[in-house]
Design a protein around this motif. Structure first.
Motif, mmCIF file in Angstrom:
data_model
loop_
_atom_site.group_PDB
_atom_site.id
_atom_site.type_symbol
_atom_site.label_atom_id
_atom_site.label_comp_id
_atom_site.label_asym_id
_atom_site.label_seq_id
_atom_site.Cartn_x
_atom_site.Cartn_y
_atom_site.Cartn_z
ATOM 1 N N GLY A 1 0.800 4.772 17.435
ATOM 2 C CA GLY A 1 1.670 3.676 18.135
ATOM 3 C C GLY A 1 0.545 2.659 17.432
ATOM 4 N N GLN A 2 0.259 3.140 16.863
ATOM 5 C CA GLN A 2 -1.642 2.474 15.818
ATOM 6 C C GLN A 2 -0.551 0.897 14.633
ATOM 7 O OE1 GLN A 2 -4.938 1.047 16.915
ATOM 8 N NE2 GLN A 2 -3.794 2.551 18.870
ATOM 9 N N GLU A 3 -1.359 0.117 14.187
ATOM 10 C CA GLU A 3 -1.095 -0.185 12.615
ATOM 11 C C GLU A 3 -1.732 0.473 11.730
ATOM 12 O OE1 GLU A 3 -0.632 -4.832 12.311
ATOM 13 O OE2 GLU A 3 -2.058 -4.457 11.124
ATOM 14 N N ALA A 4 -0.938 0.479 10.683
ATOM 15 C CA ALA A 4 -1.504 0.817 9.197
ATOM 16 C C ALA A 4 -1.377 -0.268 8.570
ATOM 17 C CB ALA A 4 -0.826 2.380 9.444
ATOM 18 N N THR A 5 -2.851 -0.827 7.649
ATOM 19 C CA THR A 5 -2.054 -1.501 6.419
ATOM 20 C C THR A 5 -2.636 -0.901 5.019
ATOM 21 O OG1 THR A 5 -2.068 -3.173 7.511
ATOM 22 C CG2 THR A 5 -2.494 -3.382 5.067
ATOM 23 N N LEU A 6 -1.293 -0.717 4.071
ATOM 24 C CA LEU A 6 -2.066 0.151 2.883
ATOM 25 C C LEU A 6 -2.620 -0.957 1.852
ATOM 26 C CD1 LEU A 6 -0.209 3.214 3.305
ATOM 27 C CD2 LEU A 6 -2.055 2.780 3.767
ATOM 28 N N TRP A 7 -3.257 -1.364 0.687
ATOM 29 C CA TRP A 7 -3.270 -2.339 -0.245
ATOM 30 C C TRP A 7 -2.676 -1.432 -1.450
ATOM 31 C CZ3 TRP A 7 -5.797 -1.706 4.145
ATOM 32 C CH2 TRP A 7 -6.508 -3.616 4.715
ATOM 33 N N CYS A 8 -2.319 -1.816 -2.478
ATOM 34 C CA CYS A 8 -2.259 -1.598 -3.834
ATOM 35 C C CYS A 8 -2.557 -2.862 -4.775
ATOM 36 C CB CYS A 8 -0.392 -1.882 -4.290
ATOM 37 S SG CYS A 8 0.026 -1.644 -5.740
ATOM 38 N N GLU A 9 -3.139 -2.287 -6.063
ATOM 39 C CA GLU A 9 -3.112 -3.790 -7.007
ATOM 40 C C GLU A 9 -3.022 -3.229 -8.129
ATOM 41 O OE1 GLU A 9 -7.369 -4.322 -7.482
ATOM 42 O OE2 GLU A 9 -7.896 -5.066 -9.459
ATOM 43 N N PRO A 10 -1.468 -3.875 -8.315
ATOM 44 C CA PRO A 10 -1.029 -3.329 -9.786
ATOM 45 C C PRO A 10 -1.722 -3.677 -11.149
ATOM 46 C CG PRO A 10 -0.089 -5.513 -9.001
ATOM 47 C CD PRO A 10 -1.153 -4.734 -8.264
ATOM 48 N N ILE A 11 -1.424 -2.891 -11.791
ATOM 49 C CA ILE A 11 -2.249 -3.384 -13.557
ATOM 50 C C ILE A 11 -1.526 -4.618 -14.441
ATOM 51 C CG2 ILE A 11 -2.035 -3.416 -15.677
ATOM 52 C CD1 ILE A 11 -0.802 0.439 -14.707
ATOM 53 N N ALA B 1 6.448 -5.676 3.885
ATOM 54 C CA ALA B 1 5.391 -5.718 2.508
ATOM 55 C C ALA B 1 5.590 -6.908 1.912
ATOM 56 C CB ALA B 1 6.778 -4.994 1.862
ATOM 57 N N GLN B 2 4.686 -7.138 1.227
ATOM 58 C CA GLN B 2 4.043 -8.826 1.053
ATOM 59 C C GLN B 2 3.326 -8.677 0.131
ATOM 60 O OE1 GLN B 2 1.656 -10.280 4.355
ATOM 61 N NE2 GLN B 2 3.383 -11.084 5.130
ATOM 62 N N MET B 3 2.948 -9.766 -0.998
ATOM 63 C CA MET B 3 2.657 -9.369 -2.637
ATOM 64 C C MET B 3 2.102 -11.387 -2.176
ATOM 65 S SD MET B 3 3.668 -8.240 -6.064
ATOM 66 C CE MET B 3 2.384 -8.275 -7.169
ATOM 67 N N PRO B 4 1.358 -11.747 -1.859
ATOM 68 C CA PRO B 4 0.947 -12.984 -1.739
ATOM 69 C C PRO B 4 0.341 -13.495 -3.065
ATOM 70 C CG PRO B 4 -1.310 -11.238 -0.625
ATOM 71 C CD PRO B 4 0.673 -10.189 -0.866
ATOM 72 N N ASN B 5 0.167 -12.731 -4.123
ATOM 73 C CA ASN B 5 -0.920 -13.135 -4.658
ATOM 74 C C ASN B 5 -0.105 -11.910 -6.048
ATOM 75 O OD1 ASN B 5 -3.195 -11.578 -5.457
ATOM 76 N ND2 ASN B 5 -3.955 -13.080 -3.381
ATOM 77 N N GLN B 6 -0.725 -11.821 -7.239
ATOM 78 C CA GLN B 6 -0.031 -11.228 -8.191
ATOM 79 C C GLN B 6 -1.109 -9.971 -8.696
ATOM 80 O OE1 GLN B 6 -0.341 -13.602 -12.056
ATOM 81 N NE2 GLN B 6 -2.547 -13.925 -12.196
ATOM 82 N N SER B 7 -1.908 -9.817 -8.337
ATOM 83 C CA SER B 7 -3.572 -9.005 -7.946
ATOM 84 C C SER B 7 -2.643 -8.159 -6.756
ATOM 85 C CB SER B 7 -4.553 -9.946 -7.827
ATOM 86 O OG SER B 7 -4.690 -9.821 -6.774
ATOM 87 N N HIS B 8 -2.754 -8.821 -6.061
ATOM 88 C CA HIS B 8 -2.447 -6.975 -4.453
ATOM 89 C C HIS B 8 -0.497 -7.420 -3.514
ATOM 90 C CE1 HIS B 8 -3.782 -10.407 -1.212
ATOM 91 N NE2 HIS B 8 -3.261 -8.601 -0.624
ATOM 92 N N SER B 9 -0.493 -6.498 -3.547
ATOM 93 C CA SER B 9 0.604 -5.741 -2.453
ATOM 94 C C SER B 9 -0.134 -4.935 -0.776
ATOM 95 C CB SER B 9 1.981 -5.382 -3.171
ATOM 96 O OG SER B 9 2.981 -4.422 -2.460
ATOM 97 N N THR B 10 1.165 -5.628 -0.455
ATOM 98 C CA THR B 10 0.461 -4.346 0.821
ATOM 99 C C THR B 10 1.593 -3.985 2.087
ATOM 100 O OG1 THR B 10 0.550 -6.583 2.779
ATOM 101 C CG2 THR B 10 -1.522 -5.914 2.158
ATOM 102 N N LEU B 11 1.656 -2.653 2.432
ATOM 103 C CA LEU B 11 2.837 -2.610 3.441
ATOM 104 C C LEU B 11 1.859 -1.696 4.186
ATOM 105 C CD1 LEU B 11 5.337 -1.123 3.123
ATOM 106 C CD2 LEU B 11 4.178 1.101 2.536
ATOM 107 N N LYS B 12 2.478 -2.832 5.227
ATOM 108 C CA LYS B 12 1.851 -2.260 6.923
ATOM 109 C C LYS B 12 2.822 -2.068 7.772
ATOM 110 C CE LYS B 12 0.285 -6.673 8.869
ATOM 111 N NZ LYS B 12 -0.606 -7.713 9.429
ATOM 112 N N ILE B 13 2.894 -0.723 8.864
ATOM 113 C CA ILE B 13 3.035 0.248 9.774
ATOM 114 C C ILE B 13 3.328 -0.529 10.458
ATOM 115 C CG2 ILE B 13 4.679 1.803 9.719
ATOM 116 C CD1 ILE B 13 3.340 2.725 6.837
ATOM 117 N N GLN B 14 4.138 -0.492 11.778
ATOM 118 C CA GLN B 14 3.715 -0.896 12.730
ATOM 119 C C GLN B 14 4.056 0.212 13.789
ATOM 120 O OE1 GLN B 14 6.035 -5.267 13.378
ATOM 121 N NE2 GLN B 14 3.587 -5.831 12.958
ATOM 122 N N SER B 15 3.018 -0.199 15.430
ATOM 123 C CA SER B 15 3.287 1.188 15.847
ATOM 124 C C SER B 15 3.397 2.488 15.179
ATOM 125 C CB SER B 15 4.709 0.550 16.676
ATOM 126 O OG SER B 15 4.662 1.674 17.803
#
Lengths: 109, 114
Positions: B16-26, B67-81
């Motif tokens: 039931g909690q939220e999880a956010t994962l981050w990625c910084e591409p090359i 999932a979002q990619m707000p800028n060229q240096s990172h992307s996030t994957l969010k899982i709710q509940s």
């Protein structure tokens, strides 16, 4: 969409033997890549080979595009080669990359 | 070149909690992919971005994943509940373009939902 079949599903070798891994796919692909994964590890790129033959170290990949198949040959296998080998390619009319289910290789000392 | 960087490497979260994962591409890579890996399902495509724009999210479970990619240096994957079946290794990869170039993977984020 693209279908990717890898064979064999698993393979057990004695150290020093050669391994031949196969990948068959249903549609032409502009990107074809072989990866290696140790248990609990990430995916390591081995060879990028959408067509022809490529070599690196003890690895040779041959892709015959019109026959929709690729192979990965490992010569003189070592125990450290144990792990799972995946082939991956772009999906039909799309750019997403899809993976086969992998070949689990176990090299015995 | 530090490669693709993913954080956190491990995350345990309650159902039931939220999880956010981050990625910084090359740096310089315009294509970013997210995958999920489980023993049962293998490697599943989730989504990908090209030049920060979402191009294909056909693999994303519709209701709780984003999932979002707000800028060229990172992307996030969010899982709710989060649910126990969300437990998996989430892998991020990048390439120079979204076709015809080598895909490079990060070490992955192992999510465990208890």
């Amino acid at each position: 969409g693209q279908q990717v079949q890898q064979s064999p599903a698993s393979l057990v070798l004695q150290e020093g033997e050669n391994a031949e891994l196969q990948c068959n796919f249903s549609s032409t692909a502009t990107r074809l890549q072989w990866f290696y994964q140790r248990p609990g590890g990430s995916l390591v790129s081995l060879l990028y080979n959408p067509s022809g033959t490529k070599h690196t170290g003890r690895l040779t990949s041959t892709t015959v595009t019109k026959e929709r198949r690729s192979s990965l040959h490992i010569s003189s296998s070592q125990t450290t080669d144990s792990g799972t080998y995946f082939c991956a390619m772009d999906d039909t009319n799309a750019y997403k990359v899809i993976f086969g289910k992998g070949t689990h290789l176990h090299v015995l000392p | 070149n530090a490669g693709v960087i993913q954080t956190p490497r491990h995350k345990v979260t309650g159902k039931g909690q939220e999880a956010t994962l981050w990625c910084e591409p090359i740096s310089g890579h315009s294509a970013v992919f997210w995958y999920r890996q489980t023993i049962v399902q293998g490697l599943e495509f989730l989504t990908y971005f090209r030049n920060q724009a979402p191009i294909d999210d056909s693999g994303m479970p519709k209701e709780r994943f984003s999932a979002q990619m707000p800028n060229q240096s990172h992307s996030t994957l969010k899982i709710q509940s989060t649910q126990p079946q969300d437990s998996a290794v989430y892998l991020c990869a990048s390439s120079r373009t979204d076709s015809g170039n080598t895909l490079y993977f990060g070490e992955g984020s192992r999510l465990i939902v208890v």
